[in-house]
Design an enzyme around this catalytic site. Sequence first.
Site, PDB file in Angstrom:
ATOM      1  N   GLY A  20       0.834  -1.413   0.026  1.00 36.60           N
ATOM      2  CA  GLY A  20       0.074  -0.205  -0.212  1.00 36.60           C
ATOM      3  C   GLY A  20       0.613   1.556   0.054  1.00 36.60           C
ATOM      4  O   GLY A  20      -0.078   1.928   0.102  1.00 36.60           O
ATOM      5  N   MET A  98      -3.849  -7.418  -6.944  1.00 35.73           N
ATOM      6  CA  MET A  98      -3.317  -8.429  -7.863  1.00 35.73           C
ATOM      7  C   MET A  98      -3.909  -9.765  -8.230  1.00 35.73           C
ATOM      8  O   MET A  98      -3.950 -10.499  -8.313  1.00 35.73           O
ATOM      9  CB  MET A  98      -2.254  -9.251  -5.907  1.00 35.73           C
ATOM     10  CG  MET A  98      -1.228  -8.700  -5.912  1.00 35.73           C
ATOM     11  SD  MET A  98      -0.221  -7.598  -7.035  1.00 35.73           S
ATOM     12  CE  MET A  98       1.031  -8.839  -7.450  1.00 35.73           C
ATOM     13  N   ASN A 115      -4.120   1.215 -13.760  1.00 32.50           N
ATOM     14  CA  ASN A 115      -3.324   0.990 -13.288  1.00 32.50           C
ATOM     15  C   ASN A 115      -2.190   1.090 -13.451  1.00 32.50           C
ATOM     16  O   ASN A 115      -1.558   1.912 -13.865  1.00 32.50           O
ATOM     17  CB  ASN A 115      -3.505  -0.796 -13.793  1.00 32.50           C
ATOM     18  CG  ASN A 115      -2.505  -2.097 -12.732  1.00 32.50           C
ATOM     19  OD1 ASN A 115      -2.946  -2.175 -11.622  1.00 32.50           O
ATOM     20  ND2 ASN A 115      -1.995  -2.466 -13.614  1.00 32.50           N
ATOM     21  N   HIS A 117       2.142  -0.323 -13.092  1.00 32.19           N
ATOM     22  CA  HIS A 117       2.502  -1.030 -13.239  1.00 32.19           C
ATOM     23  C   HIS A 117       4.299  -1.276 -13.398  1.00 32.19           C
ATOM     24  O   HIS A 117       4.578  -0.418 -14.235  1.00 32.19           O
ATOM     25  CB  HIS A 117       2.084  -2.122 -14.599  1.00 32.19           C
ATOM     26  CG  HIS A 117       2.584  -3.095 -14.542  1.00 32.19           C
ATOM     27  ND1 HIS A 117       2.192  -4.556 -14.097  1.00 32.19           N
ATOM     28  CD2 HIS A 117       3.551  -3.927 -15.883  1.00 32.19           C
ATOM     29  CE1 HIS A 117       3.601  -5.393 -14.662  1.00 32.19           C
ATOM     30  NE2 HIS A 117       4.393  -4.855 -15.838  1.00 32.19           N
ATOM     31  N   SER A 144       4.880   2.103 -15.182  1.00 33.04           N
ATOM     32  CA  SER A 144       3.377   2.602 -16.433  1.00 33.04           C
ATOM     33  C   SER A 144       2.296   2.736 -15.877  1.00 33.04           C
ATOM     34  O   SER A 144       2.129   1.943 -14.036  1.00 33.04           O
ATOM     35  CB  SER A 144       3.767   1.693 -17.075  1.00 33.04           C
ATOM     36  OG  SER A 144       4.849   1.094 -18.025  1.00 33.04           O
ATOM     37  N   GLU A 151      -7.470  -6.877 -21.628  1.00 41.30           N
ATOM     38  CA  GLU A 151      -5.098  -8.025 -22.018  1.00 41.30           C
ATOM     39  C   GLU A 151      -4.978  -7.264 -20.862  1.00 41.30           C
ATOM     40  O   GLU A 151      -4.588  -6.229 -20.108  1.00 41.30           O
ATOM     41  CB  GLU A 151      -5.296  -6.869 -23.342  1.00 41.30           C
ATOM     42  CG  GLU A 151      -4.200  -7.887 -23.326  1.00 41.30           C
ATOM     43  CD  GLU A 151      -3.535  -7.501 -25.181  1.00 41.30           C
ATOM     44  OE1 GLU A 151      -2.501  -7.989 -25.290  1.00 41.30           O
ATOM     45  OE2 GLU A 151      -3.943  -6.429 -25.688  1.00 41.30           O
ATOM     46  N   LEU A 152      -4.242  -7.919 -20.007  1.00 42.13           N
ATOM     47  CA  LEU A 152      -3.571  -7.680 -18.651  1.00 42.13           C
ATOM     48  C   LEU A 152      -2.915  -7.203 -18.624  1.00 42.13           C
ATOM     49  O   LEU A 152      -1.380  -7.302 -19.898  1.00 42.13           O
ATOM     50  CB  LEU A 152      -2.928  -9.399 -18.537  1.00 42.13           C
ATOM     51  CG  LEU A 152      -2.047  -8.907 -17.051  1.00 42.13           C
ATOM     52  CD1 LEU A 152      -3.868  -8.696 -15.416  1.00 42.13           C
ATOM     53  CD2 LEU A 152      -1.469 -10.384 -16.649  1.00 42.13           C
ATOM     54  N   ASP A 153      -2.411  -5.757 -17.981  1.00 44.39           N
ATOM     55  CA  ASP A 153      -0.770  -5.040 -18.309  1.00 44.39           C
ATOM     56  C   ASP A 153      -1.016  -4.461 -19.814  1.00 44.39           C
ATOM     57  O   ASP A 153       0.353  -3.656 -20.074  1.00 44.39           O
ATOM     58  CB  ASP A 153       0.084  -5.537 -18.345  1.00 44.39           C
ATOM     59  CG  ASP A 153       0.223  -5.990 -16.292  1.00 44.39           C
ATOM     60  OD1 ASP A 153      -0.345  -5.112 -15.444  1.00 44.39           O
ATOM     61  OD2 ASP A 153       0.723  -6.960 -16.131  1.00 44.39           O
TER      62      ASP A 153
HETATM   63  C1  GRF Z   1       3.883  -1.467  -7.066  1.00 47.75           C
HETATM   64  O1  GRF Z   1       5.578  -1.701  -7.729  1.00 47.75           O
HETATM   65  C2  GRF Z   1       3.200  -1.673  -8.127  1.00 47.75           C
HETATM   66  O2  GRF Z   1       3.575  -1.108  -9.948  1.00 47.75           O
HETATM   67  C3  GRF Z   1       2.653  -2.948  -8.311  1.00 47.75           C
HETATM   68  O3  GRF Z   1       2.474  -3.404  -7.297  1.00 47.75           O
HETATM   69  C4  GRF Z   1       3.402  -2.420  -6.165  1.00 47.75           C
HETATM   70  C5  GRF Z   1       2.419  -2.278  -5.368  1.00 47.75           C
HETATM   71  O4  GRF Z   1       3.655  -1.585  -4.129  1.00 47.75           O
HETATM   72  N1  GRF Z   1       1.238  -3.013  -9.037  1.00 47.75           N
HETATM   73  P1  GRF Z   1       2.623  -1.117  -3.167  1.00 47.75           P
HETATM   74  O5  GRF Z   1       1.583  -1.978  -3.040  1.00 47.75           O
HETATM   75  O6  GRF Z   1       1.271   0.393  -3.631  1.00 47.75           O
HETATM   76  O7  GRF Z   1       3.440  -0.672  -2.478  1.00 47.75           O
END
Ligand code: GRF
Length: 225
Positions: A20, A98, A115, A117, A144, A151-153
């Site tokens: 988080g 996730m 999102n 990523h 990004s 489509e995933l990511d």
């Molecule tokens: C980040 O690196 C984000 O890009 C990915 O998950 C991670 C989340 O980190 N999707 P946090 O939980 O915000 O510390």
Amino acid sequence: MAEAVTRAPLRIAVLASGRGSNLQVLLEACQQGRLNAEIVLVAGDRAGAPALARAAAAGIAPFSLDPKAFPDRATFDAALFRQVGEQRPDLVVLAGYMRILAAETVEAWQGRMINIHPSLLPRHRGLHTHRKALAQGDAEHGSSVHFVSAELDGGPVIAQAATAVRPDDDESTLSQRVLQLEHQLLPAVVGLIAERRLQWRHHAPWLDGAPLDRPLAWPFPVRAD
Ligand code: GRF
């Protein structure tokens, strides 16, 4: 000088499964008035996630639903997003969320869900992005922010922040550097949306009234006006 336009604060729902830290950055940016936005909901799929504790500490009552209590992905998403929808968010931010979303969910929220990523998409979709960047000898790596698509990511990328991969980098050093970039990139993109500069039109991102033909590179150029 252009007159300042008063806009309603952007209503944001954040979904998170883990640490988080990106949520924390958004919470602080809202609290400190750096973002014209309000986090109206924080939710996740893991009751013990530190992200949810961060929300609670900021005075937002988070909730989580247990995927195991639902027969399938679509039913879980329907339950989760029913509660999301009740808060009438302008934007849903997946910040370390996730779970793969059901196609119906993605479609219903298209253009209103982003999102973050940890890679320079389209390189390294999915998990273990830092490991992949190192294994493949990438000269650059980064993060990004993209609109979520089926489509995933794979949805249209709004903006990216890059860092050079150093010869002595390992997964830990590289991931820490990327995370620091994410903490700048995500609020900056949300800021563009809160200012209504970045919009979803004709199934694509538009910036300042024109289609975004390539991802913005962080740090963003300063506007003249
Ligand atoms: C980040 O690196 C984000 O890009 C990915 O998950 C991670 C989340 O980190 N999707 P946090 O939980 O915000 O510390």
